[in-house]
Write a protein that holds these residues in place. Structure first.
Motif, PDB file in Angstrom:
ATOM      1  N   UNK A 182     -20.392 -25.036 -30.675  1.00 48.19           N
ATOM      2  CA  UNK A 182     -19.329 -24.119 -31.079  1.00 48.19           C
ATOM      3  C   UNK A 182     -18.930 -23.143 -29.969  1.00 48.19           C
ATOM      4  N   UNK A 183     -17.644 -22.799 -29.941  1.00 53.91           N
ATOM      5  CA  UNK A 183     -17.151 -21.744 -29.045  1.00 53.91           C
ATOM      6  C   UNK A 183     -17.633 -20.394 -29.575  1.00 53.91           C
ATOM      7  N   UNK A 184     -17.412 -19.333 -28.813  1.00 51.33           N
ATOM      8  CA  UNK A 184     -17.826 -17.996 -29.260  1.00 51.33           C
ATOM      9  C   UNK A 184     -17.160 -17.621 -30.584  1.00 51.33           C
ATOM     10  N   UNK A 185     -15.865 -17.875 -30.704  1.00 54.78           N
ATOM     11  CA  UNK A 185     -15.149 -17.545 -31.942  1.00 54.78           C
ATOM     12  C   UNK A 185     -15.668 -18.378 -33.111  1.00 54.78           C
ATOM     13  N   UNK A 186     -15.923 -19.654 -32.883  1.00 61.21           N
ATOM     14  CA  UNK A 186     -16.461 -20.509 -33.939  1.00 61.21           C
ATOM     15  C   UNK A 186     -17.862 -20.068 -34.343  1.00 61.21           C
ATOM     16  N   UNK A 187     -18.667 -19.657 -33.360  1.00 61.50           N
ATOM     17  CA  UNK A 187     -20.022 -19.168 -33.658  1.00 61.50           C
ATOM     18  C   UNK A 187     -19.980 -17.962 -34.583  1.00 61.50           C
ATOM     19  N   UNK A 188     -19.055 -17.045 -34.332  1.00 60.39           N
ATOM     20  CA  UNK A 188     -18.927 -15.863 -35.181  1.00 60.39           C
ATOM     21  C   UNK A 188     -18.588 -16.261 -36.616  1.00 60.39           C
ATOM     22  N   UNK A 189     -17.662 -17.187 -36.775  1.00 60.09           N
ATOM     23  CA  UNK A 189     -17.285 -17.657 -38.113  1.00 60.09           C
ATOM     24  C   UNK A 189     -18.457 -18.376 -38.775  1.00 60.09           C
ATOM     25  N   UNK A 190     -19.148 -19.223 -38.018  1.00 60.31           N
ATOM     26  CA  UNK A 190     -20.297 -19.969 -38.544  1.00 60.31           C
ATOM     27  C   UNK A 190     -21.376 -19.007 -39.057  1.00 60.31           C
ATOM     28  N   UNK A 191     -21.673 -17.999 -38.271  1.00 52.98           N
ATOM     29  CA  UNK A 191     -22.706 -17.031 -38.674  1.00 52.98           C
ATOM     30  C   UNK A 191     -22.289 -16.259 -39.929  1.00 52.98           C
ATOM     31  N   UNK A 192     -21.033 -15.867 -39.973  1.00 48.73           N
ATOM     32  CA  UNK A 192     -20.515 -15.118 -41.129  1.00 48.73           C
ATOM     33  C   UNK A 192     -20.566 -15.970 -42.393  1.00 48.73           C
ATOM     34  N   UNK A 193     -20.094 -17.205 -42.296  1.00 49.79           N
ATOM     35  CA  UNK A 193     -20.101 -18.093 -43.471  1.00 49.79           C
ATOM     36  C   UNK A 193     -21.519 -18.449 -43.891  1.00 49.79           C
ATOM     37  N   UNK A 194     -22.356 -18.754 -42.899  1.00 52.65           N
ATOM     38  CA  UNK A 194     -23.724 -19.144 -43.200  1.00 52.65           C
ATOM     39  C   UNK A 194     -24.556 -18.020 -43.797  1.00 52.65           C
ATOM     40  N   UNK A 195     -24.241 -16.778 -43.438  1.00 48.47           N
ATOM     41  CA  UNK A 195     -24.980 -15.637 -43.980  1.00 48.47           C
ATOM     42  C   UNK A 195     -24.716 -15.477 -45.474  1.00 48.47           C
ATOM     43  N   UNK A 196     -23.498 -15.735 -45.889  1.00 46.75           N
ATOM     44  CA  UNK A 196     -23.149 -15.608 -47.310  1.00 46.75           C
ATOM     45  C   UNK A 196     -23.603 -16.814 -48.122  1.00 46.75           C
ATOM     46  N   UNK A 207     -14.278 -39.191 -24.373  1.00 44.31           N
ATOM     47  CA  UNK A 207     -15.615 -38.968 -24.882  1.00 44.31           C
ATOM     48  C   UNK A 207     -16.063 -37.591 -24.409  1.00 44.31           C
ATOM     49  N   UNK A 208     -17.348 -37.377 -24.372  1.00 43.16           N
ATOM     50  CA  UNK A 208     -17.876 -36.067 -23.974  1.00 43.16           C
ATOM     51  C   UNK A 208     -18.239 -36.059 -22.491  1.00 43.16           C
ATOM     52  N   UNK A 209     -17.214 -36.074 -21.651  1.00 43.04           N
ATOM     53  CA  UNK A 209     -17.430 -35.921 -20.212  1.00 43.04           C
ATOM     54  C   UNK A 209     -16.302 -35.059 -19.663  1.00 43.04           C
ATOM     55  N   UNK A 210     -16.582 -34.416 -18.559  1.00 42.89           N
ATOM     56  CA  UNK A 210     -15.653 -33.416 -17.995  1.00 42.89           C
ATOM     57  C   UNK A 210     -14.251 -33.983 -17.833  1.00 42.89           C
ATOM     58  N   UNK A 211     -13.243 -33.189 -18.146  1.00 37.38           N
ATOM     59  CA  UNK A 211     -13.338 -31.780 -18.495  1.00 37.38           C
ATOM     60  C   UNK A 211     -13.608 -31.505 -19.974  1.00 37.38           C
ATOM     61  N   UNK A 212     -13.841 -32.542 -20.778  1.00 35.30           N
ATOM     62  CA  UNK A 212     -14.106 -32.347 -22.204  1.00 35.30           C
ATOM     63  C   UNK A 212     -15.547 -31.896 -22.403  1.00 35.30           C
ATOM     64  N   UNK A 213     -15.701 -30.711 -22.980  1.00 38.47           N
ATOM     65  CA  UNK A 213     -17.024 -30.232 -23.381  1.00 38.47           C
ATOM     66  C   UNK A 213     -16.899 -29.628 -24.776  1.00 38.47           C
ATOM     67  N   UNK A 214     -18.009 -29.536 -25.452  1.00 43.48           N
ATOM     68  CA  UNK A 214     -18.021 -28.991 -26.812  1.00 43.48           C
ATOM     69  C   UNK A 214     -17.378 -27.614 -26.878  1.00 43.48           C
ATOM     70  N   UNK A 215     -17.777 -26.736 -25.985  1.00 40.62           N
ATOM     71  CA  UNK A 215     -17.381 -25.329 -26.092  1.00 40.62           C
ATOM     72  C   UNK A 215     -15.977 -25.042 -25.554  1.00 40.62           C
ATOM     73  N   UNK A 216     -15.415 -25.932 -24.759  1.00 40.20           N
ATOM     74  CA  UNK A 216     -14.053 -25.737 -24.259  1.00 40.20           C
ATOM     75  C   UNK A 216     -13.003 -26.184 -25.269  1.00 40.20           C
ATOM     76  N   UNK A 217     -13.432 -26.869 -26.293  1.00 42.08           N
ATOM     77  CA  UNK A 217     -12.548 -27.326 -27.374  1.00 42.08           C
ATOM     78  C   UNK A 217     -12.920 -26.533 -28.623  1.00 42.08           C
ATOM     79  N   UNK A 218     -11.959 -25.815 -29.154  1.00 44.55           N
ATOM     80  CA  UNK A 218     -12.202 -24.966 -30.326  1.00 44.55           C
ATOM     81  C   UNK A 218     -11.293 -25.412 -31.462  1.00 44.55           C
TER      82      UNK A 218
END
Length: 132
Positions: free
Chosen positions: A31-45, A71-82
């Motif tokens: 997850x990107x930083x923004x996705x991580x924030x949403x994931x944590x918020x949703x998962x906490x509830x 596939x998952x090779x540069x420039x495609x990475x998990x965190x660069x795609x939100x």
């Protein structure tokens, strides 16, 4: 004109097991930083909502990587795609860094849809390029 199409189906139970084995490290890898924030918020509830959120994002990024033919090779990475949502709830792909530059150089646009039901999350992505 269609540049590529990608689809992915993800077993939510597999994502849950990865979280149990690796904890937040798994989510932080995907997850990107923004996705991580949403994931944590949703998962906490409601922890299950957090798992499903992560599964849909994992699936959508896999589908996107297939649609751009990398596939998952540069420039495609998990965190660069939100995967974000418009105020209407419609999912959209937001790219960062070198992946965004690569995508814009080719004048590509992307459309994504995600869904989840009980044990599965699924995504479909269409990437378009301008007509010649």
């Amino acid at each position: 004109m269609i540049y590529g199409i990608g689809t992915d189906i993800c077993d939510v139970r597999r994502i849950r097991a990865s979280l149990e084995r690796h904890g937040d490290r798994f989510a932080e890898k995907v997850l990107s930083e923004a996705e991580l924030a949403t994931w944590r918020k949703r998962g906490a509830r409601w922890p299950e909502r957090g798992v499903r959120f992560l599964a849909t994002r994992f699936s959508a990024k896999e589908a996107f990587s297939k649609a751009i033919g990398m596939g998952m090779r540069m420039p495609m990475t998990w965190r660069l795609c939100e995967i974000n949502n418009l105020p209407s709830g419609q999912p959209v792909i937001v790219l960062h860094g070198v992946l965004r530059e690569w995508f814009e150089e080719r004048q590509l646009t992307a459309h994504v849809t995600v869904t989840d039901e009980t044990d599965y999350a699924a995504s479909f992505v269409v990437v378009e390029k301008p007509a010649p």
